[in-house]
Write an enzyme that holds these catalytic residues in place. Structure first.
Site, PDB file in Angstrom:
ATOM      1  CB  VAL A  69      -0.954   0.002   1.222  1.00  0.00           C
ATOM      2  CG1 VAL A  69      -1.629   1.360   1.403  1.00  0.00           C
ATOM      3  CG2 VAL A  69      -2.001  -1.083   1.063  1.00  0.00           C
TER       4      VAL A  69
ATOM      5  CD1 TRP B  91      -1.212   1.227  -6.159  1.00  0.00           C
ATOM      6  CD2 TRP B  91      -1.963   2.791  -4.740  1.00  0.00           C
ATOM      7  NE1 TRP B  91      -2.321   1.804  -6.721  1.00  0.00           N
ATOM      8  CE2 TRP B  91      -2.803   2.772  -5.867  1.00  0.00           C
ATOM      9  CE3 TRP B  91      -2.240   3.689  -3.711  1.00  0.00           C
ATOM     10  CZ2 TRP B  91      -3.902   3.617  -6.000  1.00  0.00           C
ATOM     11  CZ3 TRP B  91      -3.332   4.535  -3.853  1.00  0.00           C
ATOM     12  CH2 TRP B  91      -4.148   4.490  -4.983  1.00  0.00           C
ATOM     13  CG  HIS B  92      -0.205   5.915  -1.130  1.00  0.00           C
ATOM     14  ND1 HIS B  92      -0.605   4.735  -0.561  1.00  0.00           N
ATOM     15  CD2 HIS B  92      -1.307   6.713  -1.134  1.00  0.00           C
ATOM     16  CE1 HIS B  92      -1.887   4.821  -0.215  1.00  0.00           C
ATOM     17  NE2 HIS B  92      -2.335   6.005  -0.559  1.00  0.00           N
ATOM     18  N   GLY B  93       3.768   5.686  -3.560  1.00  0.00           N
ATOM     19  CA  GLY B  93       5.004   6.248  -4.110  1.00  0.00           C
ATOM     20  C   GLY B  93       6.151   5.322  -3.755  1.00  0.00           C
TER      21      GLY B  93
END
Lengths: 320, 367
Positions: free
Chosen positions: B283, B286-288
């Site tokens: 997670v 996924w954001h960066g």
């Protein structure tokens, strides 16, 4: 027609009716801000209000009073001091009868001043531009805020609106005046965007501040030097300065360039003389020699320093 | 913001008119055509890449398609110069299709449906992360009504107000992190960020859901008062719901199942902990793909694992008491969840080294 359709219609009708009141509202707010108001300075030293100010000046080339506009960085803006204590506001006090605009923004460079100066040159009587040697860049966002030529856009790498978006904005702006004027209304009311204004004044929501005391600066002698002759290449100082001088000469306007002489950043009087000999009377490069005691840090003026420079400048311009 | 650009509004108006003007069976094709036009206009050449990935998710062997999608996602996350529109959301939606194809659960797949799903204009920029079958059902059930237009418009306006009035104002306080100088100041900034990210992110979801509602299409909700959650697990059931459900279905549960086939089977708490850590590291990534985002993800993995262990180990003598389920206890849970979530936001808005310094300032370790 059901309840929701009626509500939608009501919203559209409300927008149509409200739009009728936008032009007089804008006219009143802008006149108060740009012609009658107190010391003019961008509330947050950001670029938000520059575009609306430029649009107002271009639409109203003649104001209630002769106009002077100051362009520069935090030195002219008056970093750390009250708007009334900054150089342009002090100049307005000495040069009575003039409306003085402090259009300086922290971190502004010569390219920024050139683009802003070009955009308003026909609506201004005198332009005062702080010289920042060897800092010829312009902020890319100016391409979206000011009317700029395609050559300037390319030269400074300015951002431009997507052509389709720009066209759509123009069409919508013609039929929906609130959409076209919302940034101008914000700039006229708050001197910056609404959110910046709310942020800057958040403490005032809770505690009402007392009115600021009147200012009474102490004036010290400041030496202004404007050499008349010399040899040297003015473009070695700033290409944007030379370009703006060319614009002033072409438009038969006056631009005064102010160079704050400091140790390590001294200007050769010979080069200044060469510049003045070439551009007088439309452009003049003035070397401002401020005593160290009038600086609050290595570059920013104290309130007394700003007042002293303003007094010397008003005398130099023959306005006192 | 794409949603406030007139190009988007005009495209959406065209989409709305043609969506209801054509026969029902043509609606998928209409959504696909307008969606691809929108993507071409706002993402340029990357349309070709997304189109290729969409076709891969539809036609290519699921494993190969999945690898291609993850490969492109990782590549763009590692290349700061390339920021394709909504690629993170799109990648998870396409992975969902590839995985469900492999599981044999998607039977009604067709090119127009797939393109309408992948390029659905309102949800393309910032989610919510859709699922194929509910989306197709929602499009097929779409009805034109003033109620939908009014309700959708209202939802869009609420989203715009949340973004431009609240989130952008709070963002100015968050910017003070550049010169933060005291413990109190650090806490003010991080609490401002807590609300800023909620109002900003939920605003995008509101706008996407609102535009879809105008078309009569129901999108899944993404936020449900997350800061009123009484524990960290409930927080993730209320925060970015579509992402939480995606990782639950495609990372956490498969990971748990896999670990149950190993010698760890007698230790369910260990399996849950490992699954949480892996899931939330993903997670975060996924954001960066930066150490700070991964740290943020792992931090939440640790919180969830800790909550899981504490909740299963809590003696019945305590959990059976009435006060344990009472309002004061729930309030304590809400306050502590908010506190832990807020502390965790620091690496979300600051790079790694600055985040460490900021944390030290928050806890008085450094002045």
């Amino acid at each position: 027609m059901n309840r929701h359709a009626r509500r939608l219609l009501l919203v559209v009708l409300w927008l149509v009716v409200a739009d009728v009141f936008v032009p007089p509202l804008l006219q009143r707010a802008e006149h108060a801000r740009y012609e009658r108001g107190g010391a003019f300075r961008f509330e947050n030293s950001d670029l938000f209000a520059l575009g609306p100010m430029v649009r107002y000046l271009r639409e109203h080339p003649h104001g209630d009073r002769p106009r002077a506009v100051f362009l520069g960085n935090s030195v002219v803006f008056g970093y750390g001091i009250d708007a009334r204590e900054a150089l342009p506001a002090q100049f307005e006090r000495f040069a009575r009868g003039r409306r003085v605009f402090n259009a300086a923004v922290n971190g502004q460079e010569m390219g920024d001043s050139l683009l802003a100066g070009k955009a308003i040159i026909d609506s201004v009587d005198t332009l005062f531009v702080q010289v920042i040697p060897h800092h010829d860049a312009a902020r890319p966002i100016l391409g979206k805020l000011l009317p700029v030529s395609s050559e300037d856009a390319q030269r400074y790498g300015l951002e431009q609106f997507d052509p389709i978006e720009a066209r759509l904005r123009s069409i919508l702006g013609r039929v929906w005046r609130l959409y076209a004027s919302n940034d101008r209304l914000q700039a006229a009311w708050f001197g910056t965007s609404t959110r910046q204004f709310l942020y800057l004044h958040k403490r005032n929501w809770i505690v009402r501040r007392a009115a600021p005391p009147p200012i009474s600066p102490h004036i010290s002698p400041v030496n202004l030097v404007s050499p008349r002759n010399g040899t040297g290449d003015p473009t070695s100082i700033s290409q944007s300065m030379v370009a703006l001088a060319d614009v002033a000469a072409a438009h038969r306007k006056r631009v005064v360039f102010l160079h704050f002489q400091r140790a390590g950043d001294a200007l050769d009087p010979n080069v200044a003389g060469a510049f003045n000999a070439r551009y007088a009377p439309h452009a003049e490069l003035v070397i401002v020699d401020v005593p160290p005691a009038l600086y609050s840090d290595r570059q920013h003026l104290t309130p007394d320093g700003a007042a002293s420079v303003a007094a010397a400048l008003a005398a130099h311009e023959g306005l006192q | 913001m794409i949603f406030t650009e007139l190009r988007f509004v005009l495209l959406f108006a065209g989409c709305w008119i043609s969506f209801f003007a054509v026969p029902r069976k043509m609606r998928m094709a209409v959504l696909a055509a307008w969606g691809m036009t929108f993507y071409a206009l706002f993402a340029g050449w990357f349309l070709a890449v997304v189109l290729a990935l969409t076709l891969a998710a539809l036609y290519v062997v699921p494993l190969a398609a999945g690898l291609a999608i993850v490969g492109v996602l990782v590549y763009v996350k590692l290349s700061p110069a390339i920021v394709p529109l909504g690629i993170s959301y799109l990648a998870f939606e396409l992975l969902h299709v590839a995985i469900e194809r492999k599981r044999g659960r998607l039977r009604e797949l067709s090119l127009p449906k797939m393109l309408a799903f992948a390029f659905f204009m309102p949800a393309r920029a910032a989610g919510p992360i859709k699922r194929f079958a509910p989306f197709v059902a929602a499009v097929e059930a779409a009805e034109r009504s003033a109620e939908n237009v009014y309700g959708g418009l209202l939802r869009v306006l609420i989203g715009l107000a949340k973004k431009f009035v609240i989130a952008d104002l709070l963002a100015l306080t968050v910017e003070e992190s550049r010169y933060v100088d005291s413990m109190r100041h650090a806490w003010v900034i991080v609490i401002a960020f807590s609300f800023r990210i909620f109002f900003d992110f939920s605003a995008y979801s509101d706008i996407a859901i609102g535009f879809a509602q105008m078309l009569g299409i129901t999108l899944p909700e993404n936020f449900n008062w997350p800061y009123l959650a009484a524990n960290i697990r409930e927080f993730w059931e209320r925060w970015h719901i579509t992402l939480s459900q995606w990782v639950r279905d495609y990372v956490f549960t498969p990971c748990g199942r896999l670990l149950f086939r190993t010698p760890l089977r007698p230790y369910p708490a260990v399996i849950a902990t490992i699954s949480y850590l892996i899931t939330f590291a993903i997670v975060g990534a996924w954001h960066g793909l930066t150490p700070a985002f991964v740290l943020w993800g792992v931090y939440h993995g640790v919180l969830l694992s800790a909550y899981h262990v504490v909740s299963i180990k809590m003696p019945a003598a305590i959990t059976d008491r009435a006060w344990y389920h009472g309002r004061p206890m729930r309030f304590v849970g809400m306050a502590s969840t908010f506190l832990f979530v807020t502390i965790g936001w620091v690496p979300f808005f600051l790079p790694m080294t600055k985040a460490m310094t900021f944390w030290m300032l928050m806890f008085g370790v450094r002045r």
